[in-house]
Design an enzyme around this catalytic site. Structure first.
Site, PDB file in Angstrom:
ATOM      1  N   SER A 152       0.877  -1.096   0.000  1.00  0.00           N
ATOM      2  CA  SER A 152      -0.066   0.034  -0.023  1.00  0.00           C
ATOM      3  C   SER A 152       0.841   1.234   0.130  1.00  0.00           C
ATOM      4  O   SER A 152       1.533   1.495  -1.060  1.00  0.00           O
ATOM      5  CB  SER A 152      -1.048   0.124   1.087  1.00  0.00           C
ATOM      6  N   ASP A 316      -9.293  -6.290  -4.380  1.00  0.00           N
ATOM      7  CA  ASP A 316      -8.965  -5.053  -3.648  1.00  0.00           C
ATOM      8  C   ASP A 316      -9.608  -3.969  -4.089  1.00  0.00           C
ATOM      9  O   ASP A 316      -9.655  -3.565  -5.421  1.00  0.00           O
ATOM     10  CB  ASP A 316      -7.343  -4.763  -4.105  1.00  0.00           C
ATOM     11  N   HIS A 349      -7.937  -5.295   0.166  1.00  0.00           N
ATOM     12  CA  HIS A 349      -6.792  -4.882   0.154  1.00  0.00           C
ATOM     13  C   HIS A 349      -5.707  -5.134   1.354  1.00  0.00           C
ATOM     14  O   HIS A 349      -4.615  -5.022   1.293  1.00  0.00           O
ATOM     15  CB  HIS A 349      -7.269  -3.097   0.535  1.00  0.00           C
TER      16      HIS A 349
END
Length: 372
Positions: A152, A316, A349
């Protein structure tokens, strides 16, 4: 792995991408040993709400290890018998109240005024973090990294390294991230979260006092981010409806039990978080665009010399796989070496953190020089 210790790195002045110059101090942790040639270092960068505590424990009594402990350690994918691993706290780390976090941000006292920076703190970017990490690396006598990796926001930092310091790394691993934060993600989860905080009457343009913090706004901001962090199925199982107990109340103020359970879970998570640091970090994620300062995304990604591995997750919602595919296609078209490894998980995610086993083997191979 032995217990780990927090270390501190400071710069008397650092010029930010926005043009402002300030002193900075951040915490960092290391795992494994730096070899004599100082050529076995791997930099791991943390995600939005994490810290530099990427692996191990501070004491044997700690309930949980660092956030990527499944990958970092002796014999693991990022093998500390082989590599010297570093991870830093980011500027404006949202866990500003965590005693194990060392960060500079709006709640830091400005040495020029003797008062907290508040919203006078300059906006930071993940290019800034790469620059600060570069100074740390150099202070340790390391001239080149074996790899920079992270999930991320950590992947955003890794790509900034690859674009802006292309000759200082051999490999770049980008997990659940991309070259640009999607506009939908920026507006629906980040800008909306910022708005939730600054609309709280206790915000006071970031000048709030201890004990008078905009907790309601921060709580709503965290709800927004949490709602996108996982995938639909995770919420159905984690906060299930109960038709037998779900009685319609005459008052709209009474939330369904599954909604209350979710809000309570968010409340527990937010204890070490600071609202102003959250605002600054959310803005940094929104502003992530590797193309900034270049004529095109192609020009920026064409600067990369390192081998690149992009690891997205099918489910995600924040960084759908097409953004990783786009970066891989551009890098390869520009003559680089980029690989794509897709994982599938109901955790959306967060699979890049909680399902590290899904990509541990290809990551280990990639770090040892094999293309995936």
């Amino acid at each position: 792995m032995d217990t780990v210790k927090k270390q501190v790195f400071s710069l008397d002045s650092y010029r930010m991408e926005c043009g402002e110059t300030i002193p900075i101090t951040v915490g960092f942790e290391t795992y494994g040993e730096l070899n004599e040639k100082k050529n076995n270092a791997v930099l791991v960068c943390h995600f939005f709400s994490a810290t530099s505590h990427a692996a191990g424990k501070y004491s044997h009594d700690d309930a949980d290890p660092g956030w990527w402990d499944a990958l970092i350690g002796p014999g693991k994918a990022i093998d500390t018998d082989r590599y010297f691993v570093l991870c830093t706290d980011n500027l404006c780390n949202i866990q500003a109240k965590n005693p194990n976090v060392v960060t500079t941000g709006p709640r830091t006292v400005n040495p020029q005024t003797g008062e907290r920076y508040g919203t006078s703190f300059p906006a930071f970017t993940y290019r800034d973090m790469a620059g600060i990490q570069r100074e740390l690396i150099r202070s340790l006598g390391i001239e080149k990294l074996l790899a920079v990796a992270g999930p991320s926001a950590g992947g955003m930092q890794a790509l900034n390294w690859a674009v802006h310091y292309p000759d200082m790394m051999d490999a770049c691993v980008v997990v659940i991230s991309g070259a640009q934060t999607p506009v939908l993600t920026s507006l629906a989860y980040l800008q909306a979260a910022i708005d939730a905080i600054i609309l709280d009457p206790k915000w006071k343009d970031g000048t709030y006092d201890e004990g008078e913090e905009p907790e309601a706004g921060l709580h709503l901001a965290l709800q927004l981010m949490n709602l996108a962090a996982y995938q639909y199925g995770w919420y159905e199982s984690s906060f299930p409806r109960d038709a037998k107990r779900d009685v319609i109340s005459p008052s709209y103020q009474k939330n369904p039990e599954f909604a209350e359970a979710f809000k309570e879970a968010v409340s527990k998570r937010m204890q070490p978080y600071d609202a102003s640091h959250y605002v600054y970090t959310a803005r940094a994620v929104m502003m992530h665009d590797i193309a900034r300062g270049f004529d095109s995304l192609e020009e920026a990604l064409g600067r990369i010399q390192a081998r690149v591995l992009m690891i997205p997750c099918v489910s995600d919602l924040l960084f759908p796989p097409q953004y990783s595919k786009q970066a891989v296609d551009i890098i390869n078209r520009k003559g680089g070496r980029a690989s794509y490894y897709e994982i599938d998980s109901p955790n959306g995610h967060m699979a890049g953190v909680v399902d590290a086993h899904l990509f541990a083997e290809p990551l280990a191979s990639f770090l040892r020089g094999k293309d995936i």
